[in-house]
Write a protein that holds these residues in place. Structure first.
Motif, PDB file in Angstrom:
ATOM      1  N   ARG A  29      36.701  28.472  33.862  1.00 56.80           N
ATOM      2  CA  ARG A  29      36.338  28.916  32.513  1.00 56.80           C
ATOM      3  C   ARG A  29      35.186  29.910  32.498  1.00 56.80           C
ATOM      4  O   ARG A  29      35.069  30.739  31.592  1.00 56.80           O
ATOM      5  CB  ARG A  29      35.982  27.693  31.671  1.00 56.80           C
ATOM      6  N   TYR A  30      34.315  29.863  33.524  1.00 57.36           N
ATOM      7  CA  TYR A  30      33.087  30.640  33.493  1.00 57.36           C
ATOM      8  C   TYR A  30      33.115  31.764  34.517  1.00 57.36           C
ATOM      9  O   TYR A  30      33.553  31.576  35.662  1.00 57.36           O
ATOM     10  CB  TYR A  30      31.889  29.731  33.768  1.00 57.36           C
ATOM     11  N   MET A  31      32.632  32.933  34.112  1.00 57.13           N
ATOM     12  CA  MET A  31      32.537  34.030  35.050  1.00 57.13           C
ATOM     13  C   MET A  31      31.617  33.625  36.202  1.00 57.13           C
ATOM     14  O   MET A  31      30.585  32.989  35.989  1.00 57.13           O
ATOM     15  CB  MET A  31      31.984  35.279  34.353  1.00 57.13           C
ATOM     16  N   GLY A  32      32.006  33.948  37.433  1.00 48.38           N
ATOM     17  CA  GLY A  32      31.271  33.530  38.622  1.00 48.38           C
ATOM     18  C   GLY A  32      29.798  33.881  38.565  1.00 48.38           C
ATOM     19  O   GLY A  32      29.427  34.982  38.131  1.00 48.38           O
ATOM     20  N   LYS A  33      28.960  32.962  39.027  1.00 46.31           N
ATOM     21  CA  LYS A  33      27.515  33.150  38.894  1.00 46.31           C
ATOM     22  C   LYS A  33      27.011  34.361  39.676  1.00 46.31           C
ATOM     23  O   LYS A  33      26.007  34.962  39.317  1.00 46.31           O
ATOM     24  CB  LYS A  33      26.770  31.884  39.324  1.00 46.31           C
ATOM     25  N   GLN A  34      27.700  34.739  40.764  1.00 53.91           N
ATOM     26  CA  GLN A  34      27.326  35.939  41.505  1.00 53.91           C
ATOM     27  C   GLN A  34      28.483  36.939  41.568  1.00 53.91           C
ATOM     28  O   GLN A  34      28.519  37.805  42.429  1.00 53.91           O
ATOM     29  CB  GLN A  34      26.883  35.578  42.931  1.00 53.91           C
ATOM     30  N   ALA A  35      29.428  36.810  40.652  1.00 53.26           N
ATOM     31  CA  ALA A  35      30.624  37.662  40.683  1.00 53.26           C
ATOM     32  C   ALA A  35      30.288  39.097  40.306  1.00 53.26           C
ATOM     33  O   ALA A  35      29.601  39.347  39.308  1.00 53.26           O
ATOM     34  CB  ALA A  35      31.687  37.116  39.731  1.00 53.26           C
ATOM     35  N   ARG A  36      30.765  40.039  41.101  1.00 56.04           N
ATOM     36  CA  ARG A  36      30.665  41.451  40.746  1.00 56.04           C
ATOM     37  C   ARG A  36      31.668  41.767  39.640  1.00 56.04           C
ATOM     38  O   ARG A  36      32.759  41.203  39.601  1.00 56.04           O
ATOM     39  CB  ARG A  36      30.967  42.334  41.963  1.00 56.04           C
ATOM     40  N   LYS A  37      31.295  42.693  38.776  1.00 55.14           N
ATOM     41  CA  LYS A  37      32.232  43.194  37.793  1.00 55.14           C
ATOM     42  C   LYS A  37      32.949  44.415  38.356  1.00 55.14           C
ATOM     43  O   LYS A  37      32.522  45.003  39.343  1.00 55.14           O
ATOM     44  CB  LYS A  37      31.523  43.543  36.485  1.00 55.14           C
ATOM     45  N   TYR A  38      34.041  44.774  37.731  1.00 56.26           N
ATOM     46  CA  TYR A  38      34.873  45.900  38.160  1.00 56.26           C
ATOM     47  C   TYR A  38      35.225  45.779  39.634  1.00 56.26           C
ATOM     48  O   TYR A  38      35.114  46.726  40.412  1.00 56.26           O
ATOM     49  CB  TYR A  38      34.182  47.223  37.834  1.00 56.26           C
ATOM     50  N   GLN A  39      35.605  44.545  39.990  1.00 53.47           N
ATOM     51  CA  GLN A  39      36.049  44.253  41.353  1.00 53.47           C
ATOM     52  C   GLN A  39      37.448  44.839  41.512  1.00 53.47           C
ATOM     53  O   GLN A  39      38.384  44.474  40.803  1.00 53.47           O
ATOM     54  CB  GLN A  39      36.062  42.742  41.581  1.00 53.47           C
ATOM     55  N   THR A  40      37.605  45.727  42.488  1.00 52.01           N
ATOM     56  CA  THR A  40      38.828  46.515  42.577  1.00 52.01           C
ATOM     57  C   THR A  40      40.059  45.663  42.802  1.00 52.01           C
ATOM     58  O   THR A  40      41.113  45.888  42.194  1.00 52.01           O
ATOM     59  CB  THR A  40      38.691  47.568  43.690  1.00 52.01           C
ATOM     60  N   TRP A  41      39.956  44.646  43.664  1.00 56.89           N
ATOM     61  CA  TRP A  41      41.192  43.909  43.902  1.00 56.89           C
ATOM     62  C   TRP A  41      41.552  42.970  42.759  1.00 56.89           C
ATOM     63  O   TRP A  41      42.701  42.572  42.628  1.00 56.89           O
ATOM     64  CB  TRP A  41      41.189  43.224  45.265  1.00 56.89           C
ATOM     65  N   SER A  42      40.613  42.657  41.886  1.00 54.04           N
ATOM     66  CA  SER A  42      40.964  41.937  40.658  1.00 54.04           C
ATOM     67  C   SER A  42      41.808  42.844  39.760  1.00 54.04           C
ATOM     68  O   SER A  42      42.800  42.404  39.165  1.00 54.04           O
ATOM     69  CB  SER A  42      39.709  41.495  39.903  1.00 54.04           C
ATOM     70  N   VAL A  43      41.402  44.112  39.681  1.00 54.02           N
ATOM     71  CA  VAL A  43      42.138  45.097  38.900  1.00 54.02           C
ATOM     72  C   VAL A  43      43.527  45.325  39.492  1.00 54.02           C
ATOM     73  O   VAL A  43      44.549  45.260  38.794  1.00 54.02           O
ATOM     74  CB  VAL A  43      41.362  46.427  38.854  1.00 54.02           C
ATOM     75  N   ALA A  44      43.556  45.594  40.803  1.00 50.04           N
ATOM     76  CA  ALA A  44      44.821  45.918  41.469  1.00 50.04           C
ATOM     77  C   ALA A  44      45.771  44.725  41.484  1.00 50.04           C
ATOM     78  O   ALA A  44      46.989  44.883  41.339  1.00 50.04           O
ATOM     79  CB  ALA A  44      44.546  46.398  42.892  1.00 50.04           C
ATOM     80  N   GLY A  45      45.235  43.526  41.671  1.00 51.45           N
ATOM     81  CA  GLY A  45      46.074  42.338  41.672  1.00 51.45           C
ATOM     82  C   GLY A  45      46.806  42.163  40.357  1.00 51.45           C
ATOM     83  O   GLY A  45      47.985  41.789  40.321  1.00 51.45           O
ATOM     84  N   TYR A  46      46.098  42.458  39.256  1.00 51.63           N
ATOM     85  CA  TYR A  46      46.728  42.380  37.931  1.00 51.63           C
ATOM     86  C   TYR A  46      47.822  43.436  37.789  1.00 51.63           C
ATOM     87  O   TYR A  46      48.933  43.146  37.310  1.00 51.63           O
ATOM     88  CB  TYR A  46      45.665  42.556  36.845  1.00 51.63           C
TER      89      TYR A  46
END
Length: 531
Positions: free
Chosen positions: A478-495
């Motif tokens: 439910r929560y954005m990762g505490k150290q998660a980078r935004k605009y992570q390329t493979w999150s974009v590409a995976g979608y």
């Protein structure tokens, strides 16, 4: 080894090659040749594309604003070298220190490459394949120890010198990674991507280059060498794959074994039948037979097999032993009894002497389906498990990298008190949007696109709005990762890959292989999936 390590900045020089260095394949890079091939789909690909979508009309892909945002974000991450696109950055988040997120990672680029291939943009993928092949030939040292010839880099970085008006590339083979572990999966992903490129474009000239053929053989030579192993699986250190920190995946992790299996099958397709290639073809075939039997026999877990392990006797000797790894039934975790549904099963995380890791790992099980390491019955059982345990494995934002999280004393022992891998965070039960493309491919291959559609709808409710985070935390994600980078390329590409594959299931042919009838071992271990 990966951008997800969030490791320290470099403190010493990595292998570098200058812009002026050339070889046959670098000259090929300088002469881009447009590919104009009439693609002919196989029977299997046609059957994928003809899946029924009745009752669920597909939205217009071109007019979807989230898709447009994803493409814009993906294109901003493209890295150029000598005026040519050679990959994508791990993340484009300027709000925090870049660390190693400003590099091109082999494993991270795969979903980006698939998105470009599905969109008819072939050149960036070819450039990446040839550039990383060039890096493979560099001498590789960690301290004073020389790594094997076939090791592929975890990542590379393009350095621009405005004063000298020159560009160089430095590669990381694990010497700057957390734990100093070489990336076992990079070589496998490279072979898998080479086959996807060849399949998508119909252009076999790249894979048939002497340099590419040699690169494949060098990777295989590392994996097929004889030693003290009594198992056909690959023995690995912790942190050698997507889970690149200490998480108790040392030994024979399912992710590596599934990627190994897929890479071997892709290599059989790519290797030329010349004098050098024939030797490897024979070795690959022998290994695949043994690996197929071992994985389907000892890594597979369903209700019947779980009950068998629960009743195991120990200290068995001779060839008639049932408990061949001398696993102690008391070591079975309590959670697995409630987690296992009546219908369903999965490949467990690890099997080695006196040790079975019963955790679910998403990447390894999805890749087992795509590579046909899983039988059709096992593949169906894996999908049954995902449907039955949706909240645990998918949650509110897909998908759990592993389940369950380790915590308390076990967390202290296994992770070494890693503050980034706390329970339900990052690699320890965190939710990773990049895994969406693997789930979608597995769903289409097993004839269950509705599962993928449901997961994609969940992702669409958060990803773009949250700025395409690297991962999510919490038991339900439910929560954005505490150290998660935004605009992570493979999150974009995976979608994007998931959306395009669901829109046109024939794309599945790039990343999936049908079962090889010759690889079917005669085993009678647990037939509870045949219901």
């Amino acid at each position: 080894m990966s951008p997800s390590q969030n490791g320290n900045a470099r403190t010493h020089e990595s292998p570098v090659f200058e812009i002026g260095e050339e070889s046959n394949f670098l000259r090929l890079l300088d002469r881009p040749r447009p590919v104009s091939v009439e693609k002919k789909r196989s029977f299997d690909e046609r059957s994928f594309s003809e899946l029924s979508f009745l009752g669920s009309p597909r939205p217009s892909f071109d007019t979807n604003p989230m898709v447009s945002d994803a493409w814009e974000t993906l294109r901003r991450s493209v890295v150029h070298f000598r005026g040519q696109a050679v990959g994508t950055l791990a993340a484009v988040d300027h709000s925090v220190e870049e660390l190693n997120y400003d590099q091109v990672f082999v494993r991270d680029f795969v979903p980006s490459a698939l998105a470009f291939l599905m969109n008819g943009e072939y050149e960036i993928v070819k450039n990446f394949l040839l550039k990383t092949l060039r890096l493979q030939s560099l001498k590789k040292f960690v301290d004073q120890f020389k790594l094997g010839e076939g090791v592929m880099p975890a990542s590379f970085k393009v350095h621009h010198d405005p004063i000298r008006n020159s560009e160089t590339i430095s590669a990381d083979f694990g010497e700057t990674a957390i734990g100093r572990v070489a990336p076992v999966d990079s070589g496998f992903w490279w072979i898998i991507l080479l086959r996807a490129y060849t399949k998508s474009t119909g252009d076999s000239s790249v894979s048939e280059m002497p340099d590419c053929q040699n690169g494949i053989r060098l990777i295989l030579a590392l994996c097929l060498s004889e030693g003290f192993d009594t198992f056909p699986t690959l023995l690995c250190a912790d942190g050698c794959c997507m889970i690149d920190r200490r998480m108790g995946v040392y030994g024979y992790p399912i992710e590596i074994q599934a990627l190994f299996f897929m890479a071997l099958r892709c290599a059989l397709i790519l290797l030329k039948q010349d004098n050098c290639g024939k030797e490897f073809v024979n070795r690959i075939t022998d290994r695949l037979h043994a690996l197929t039997y071992h994985m389907r026999s000892y890594f597979w877990l369903d209700l019947k097999q779980l009950n068998d392990i629960y009743r195991y006797k120990t200290e068995e000797y001779s060839h008639t032993a049932v408990n061949k790894f001398n696993v102690m039934p008391d070591s079975l975790p309590n959670w697995v009894f409630d987690f296992m549904p009546s219908h369903g099963g999965y490949f467990i995380g690890n099997v080695s002497p006196a040790r079975m890791d019963f955790r679910w790992f998403c990447l390894g099980n999805c890749m087992a389906i795509l590579s046909s390491l899983a039988t059709p019955e096992q593949a169906s059982a894996i999908m049954d498990l995902i449907e039955s345990r949706w909240d645990e494995l998918v949650g509110e934002v897909p998908l759990k990298i592993c389940y369950p999280a380790i915590e308390n004393h076990e967390w202290r022992i296994v992770t070494g008190c890693d503050p980034k891998n706390t329970r339900w965070s990052y690699h320890n039960g965190g939710s990773w949007p990049v895994l969406l493309w693997l789930l979608t491919a597995a769903c289409i291959k097993t004839g269950r696109p509705q599962i993928a559609r449901r997961a994609i709808e969940l992702a669409e409710s958060r990803l773009s709005k949250d700025g395409w985070p690297e991962y999510y935390d919490g038991k339900l994600g439910r929560y954005m990762g505490k150290q998660a980078r935004k605009y992570q390329t493979w999150s974009v590409a995976g979608y994007l890959v998931a959306k395009m594959m669901l829109e046109d299931p024939s794309h599945l042919g790039m990343v999936a292989l049908e079962e090889d009838e010759q690889m079917k071992p005669l085993i009678k271990r647990s037939a509870s999936w045949t219901y």
